[in-house]
Design a protein around this motif. Structure first.
Motif, PDB file in Angstrom:
ATOM      1  N   GLN A 104       0.832  -1.207   0.000  1.00  0.00           N
ATOM      2  CA  GLN A 104       0.000   0.000   0.000  1.00  0.00           C
ATOM      3  C   GLN A 104       0.861   1.249   0.000  1.00  0.00           C
ATOM      4  O   GLN A 104       0.559   2.225  -0.693  1.00  0.00           O
ATOM      5  CB  GLN A 104      -0.941  -0.021   1.209  1.00  0.00           C
ATOM      6  N   ALA A 105       1.939   1.225   0.771  1.00  0.00           N
ATOM      7  CA  ALA A 105       2.868   2.365   0.796  1.00  0.00           C
ATOM      8  C   ALA A 105       3.506   2.550  -0.572  1.00  0.00           C
ATOM      9  O   ALA A 105       3.640   3.679  -1.069  1.00  0.00           O
ATOM     10  CB  ALA A 105       3.937   2.151   1.870  1.00  0.00           C
ATOM     11  N   ASN A 106       3.898   1.455  -1.211  1.00  0.00           N
ATOM     12  CA  ASN A 106       4.498   1.534  -2.538  1.00  0.00           C
ATOM     13  C   ASN A 106       3.521   2.104  -3.560  1.00  0.00           C
ATOM     14  O   ASN A 106       3.911   2.855  -4.461  1.00  0.00           O
ATOM     15  CB  ASN A 106       4.971   0.151  -2.985  1.00  0.00           C
ATOM     16  N   ALA A 107       2.244   1.740  -3.425  1.00  0.00           N
ATOM     17  CA  ALA A 107       1.229   2.271  -4.338  1.00  0.00           C
ATOM     18  C   ALA A 107       1.112   3.790  -4.200  1.00  0.00           C
ATOM     19  O   ALA A 107       0.981   4.511  -5.197  1.00  0.00           O
ATOM     20  CB  ALA A 107      -0.127   1.614  -4.066  1.00  0.00           C
ATOM     21  N   LEU A 108       1.199   4.289  -2.967  1.00  0.00           N
ATOM     22  CA  LEU A 108       1.127   5.730  -2.735  1.00  0.00           C
ATOM     23  C   LEU A 108       2.350   6.447  -3.309  1.00  0.00           C
ATOM     24  O   LEU A 108       2.232   7.530  -3.889  1.00  0.00           O
ATOM     25  CB  LEU A 108       1.004   6.012  -1.234  1.00  0.00           C
ATOM     26  N   ILE A 109       3.524   5.854  -3.141  1.00  0.00           N
ATOM     27  CA  ILE A 109       4.749   6.446  -3.682  1.00  0.00           C
ATOM     28  C   ILE A 109       4.672   6.503  -5.206  1.00  0.00           C
ATOM     29  O   ILE A 109       5.047   7.499  -5.840  1.00  0.00           O
ATOM     30  CB  ILE A 109       5.994   5.648  -3.229  1.00  0.00           C
ATOM     31  N   LYS A 116      11.715   1.491   3.168  1.00  0.00           N
ATOM     32  CA  LYS A 116      11.590   0.824   1.880  1.00  0.00           C
ATOM     33  C   LYS A 116      10.873   1.710   0.852  1.00  0.00           C
ATOM     34  O   LYS A 116      11.188   1.675  -0.334  1.00  0.00           O
ATOM     35  CB  LYS A 116      10.849  -0.503   2.040  1.00  0.00           C
ATOM     36  N   SER A 117       9.917   2.516   1.323  1.00  0.00           N
ATOM     37  CA  SER A 117       9.216   3.408   0.388  1.00  0.00           C
ATOM     38  C   SER A 117      10.161   4.476  -0.143  1.00  0.00           C
ATOM     39  O   SER A 117      10.077   4.883  -1.305  1.00  0.00           O
ATOM     40  CB  SER A 117       7.999   4.060   1.070  1.00  0.00           C
ATOM     41  N   GLU A 118      11.092   4.944   0.718  1.00  0.00           N
ATOM     42  CA  GLU A 118      12.087   5.921   0.275  1.00  0.00           C
ATOM     43  C   GLU A 118      13.042   5.301  -0.738  1.00  0.00           C
ATOM     44  O   GLU A 118      13.480   5.953  -1.696  1.00  0.00           O
ATOM     45  CB  GLU A 118      12.857   6.473   1.474  1.00  0.00           C
ATOM     46  N   LEU A 174      12.224   2.836  -2.832  1.00  0.00           N
ATOM     47  CA  LEU A 174      11.459   2.713  -4.072  1.00  0.00           C
ATOM     48  C   LEU A 174      11.331   4.057  -4.770  1.00  0.00           C
ATOM     49  O   LEU A 174      11.377   4.137  -6.002  1.00  0.00           O
ATOM     50  CB  LEU A 174      10.068   2.149  -3.779  1.00  0.00           C
ATOM     51  N   ASN A 175      11.194   5.130  -3.991  1.00  0.00           N
ATOM     52  CA  ASN A 175      11.010   6.461  -4.554  1.00  0.00           C
ATOM     53  C   ASN A 175      12.126   6.835  -5.523  1.00  0.00           C
ATOM     54  O   ASN A 175      11.901   7.518  -6.528  1.00  0.00           O
ATOM     55  CB  ASN A 175      10.916   7.491  -3.423  1.00  0.00           C
ATOM     56  N   GLY A 176      13.339   6.393  -5.219  1.00  0.00           N
ATOM     57  CA  GLY A 176      14.473   6.712  -6.076  1.00  0.00           C
ATOM     58  C   GLY A 176      14.620   5.777  -7.261  1.00  0.00           C
ATOM     59  O   GLY A 176      15.548   5.932  -8.065  1.00  0.00           O
ATOM     60  N   LYS A 177      13.714   4.820  -7.390  1.00  0.00           N
ATOM     61  CA  LYS A 177      13.802   3.837  -8.458  1.00  0.00           C
ATOM     62  C   LYS A 177      12.610   3.911  -9.415  1.00  0.00           C
ATOM     63  O   LYS A 177      12.317   2.953 -10.131  1.00  0.00           O
ATOM     64  CB  LYS A 177      13.906   2.428  -7.865  1.00  0.00           C
ATOM     65  N   ILE A 178      11.907   5.040  -9.402  1.00  0.00           N
ATOM     66  CA  ILE A 178      10.750   5.238 -10.289  1.00  0.00           C
ATOM     67  C   ILE A 178      10.982   6.478 -11.135  1.00  0.00           C
ATOM     68  O   ILE A 178      11.430   7.514 -10.630  1.00  0.00           O
ATOM     69  CB  ILE A 178       9.442   5.420  -9.480  1.00  0.00           C
ATOM     70  N   HIS A 179      10.681   6.371 -12.402  1.00  0.00           N
ATOM     71  CA  HIS A 179      10.706   7.546 -13.279  1.00  0.00           C
ATOM     72  C   HIS A 179       9.600   7.397 -14.312  1.00  0.00           C
ATOM     73  O   HIS A 179       9.414   6.319 -14.879  1.00  0.00           O
ATOM     74  CB  HIS A 179      12.052   7.706 -13.984  1.00  0.00           C
ATOM     75  N   ILE A 180       8.862   8.452 -14.536  1.00  0.00           N
ATOM     76  CA  ILE A 180       7.777   8.441 -15.513  1.00  0.00           C
ATOM     77  C   ILE A 180       8.106   9.434 -16.614  1.00  0.00           C
ATOM     78  O   ILE A 180       8.308  10.627 -16.345  1.00  0.00           O
ATOM     79  CB  ILE A 180       6.426   8.791 -14.854  1.00  0.00           C
ATOM     80  N   PHE A 181       8.163   8.938 -17.837  1.00  0.00           N
ATOM     81  CA  PHE A 181       8.448   9.804 -18.974  1.00  0.00           C
ATOM     82  C   PHE A 181       7.161  10.435 -19.476  1.00  0.00           C
ATOM     83  O   PHE A 181       6.111   9.794 -19.536  1.00  0.00           O
ATOM     84  CB  PHE A 181       9.100   9.006 -20.112  1.00  0.00           C
ATOM     85  N   ASN A 182       7.251  11.688 -19.818  1.00  0.00           N
ATOM     86  CA  ASN A 182       6.120  12.398 -20.419  1.00  0.00           C
ATOM     87  C   ASN A 182       6.600  12.970 -21.747  1.00  0.00           C
ATOM     88  O   ASN A 182       7.291  13.986 -21.794  1.00  0.00           O
ATOM     89  CB  ASN A 182       5.646  13.519 -19.485  1.00  0.00           C
TER      90      ASN A 182
END
Length: 230
Positions: free
Chosen positions: A75-80, A116-118, A120-128
């Motif tokens: 759930q935390a990962n989904a929010l991140i 762990k959420s922190e 994951l935060n550094g391992k996500i990128h969304i291209f626009n």
């Protein structure tokens, strides 16, 4: 699911939603409506101030608080992940309000989940790939106008049109497509529903005056062939 787990889940839902019907709850937990009646009675016996609104459903008394909710790692990962998606929005007010809300939510994460959420935060990128200079700062205010039925005055510029028109509108709903927020409102100028790109609203003013609900339903709108002013 045990009865205790279901009771905790029902209480959490009641805190997050103004009204819940026995039918909704029975479908969600795959139990009989009679079982839901017993669950509600158990909550009442435990001192939870559940209010039954005849013909509408169950609610909690205002200002009732419960212990902070514990989030699972998923759930935390989904929010991140949702934060990264929201940050792609072109509306400054929406991004700001979401990030401030998330700070408060993250404050109740267990330390292990927060760590762990922190990560994951550094391992996500969304291209626009679709970049536009247009941005807005109106969504949060317009959301309040929708839920409080306040009239709104806007100065609006349509795409490929240098002219700006003044509109008085009744805001009803909004949706997002290609990172653009679209407001659906009753336009007093056109005397009909219109769709407005929020990033093309040059200026807006939320009025104290309210309007009568025309019974607008988003699903019906999409099934019709709506005009727009985008």
């Amino acid at each position: 699911m045990s009865q205790l787990s279901r009771l905790i889940s029902i209480l959490t839902l009641l805190k997050s939603k103004r009204l819940l019907t026995a039918s909704e709850l029975s479908k969600k937990y795959d139990v009989s409506i009679r079982t839901i009646y017993r669950d509600i009675r158990k909550l009442e016996e435990a001192g939870v101030p559940v209010t039954t609104i005849e013909g509408r459903g169950y609610s909690l008394m205002d200002h009732y608080t419960v212990a902070p909710v514990q989030f699972t790692e998923k759930q935390a990962n989904a929010l991140i992940t949702a934060q990264h998606i929201v940050n792609q929005s072109k509306d400054v007010s929406f991004v700001t309000d979401f990030n401030e809300a998330l700070i408060k939510i993250k404050s109740v994460f267990k330390s292990s989940v927060q760590e762990k959420s922190e990560l994951l935060n550094g391992k996500i990128h969304i291209f626009n790939w679709e970049y536009e200079e247009f941005s807005s700062d109106a969504l949060s205010e317009i959301q309040l106008a929708i839920t409080n039925f306040n009239l709104v005055e806007i100065n609006y510029q349509k795409a490929d049109d240098p002219n700006i028109t003044f509109r008085k509108i009744e805001p009803y709903a909004f949706y997002s497509t290609n990172n653009k927020w679209i407001l659906i409102a009753w336009c007093h100028l056109r005397n009909d529903y219109r769709a407005f790109r929020i990033d093309r609203i040059q200026h807006f003013k939320i009025l104290h005056d309210t309007f009568e609900n025309r019974g607008f339903k988003l699903q019906d709108y999409f099934q019709s062939d709506p005009y727009d002013d985008k």
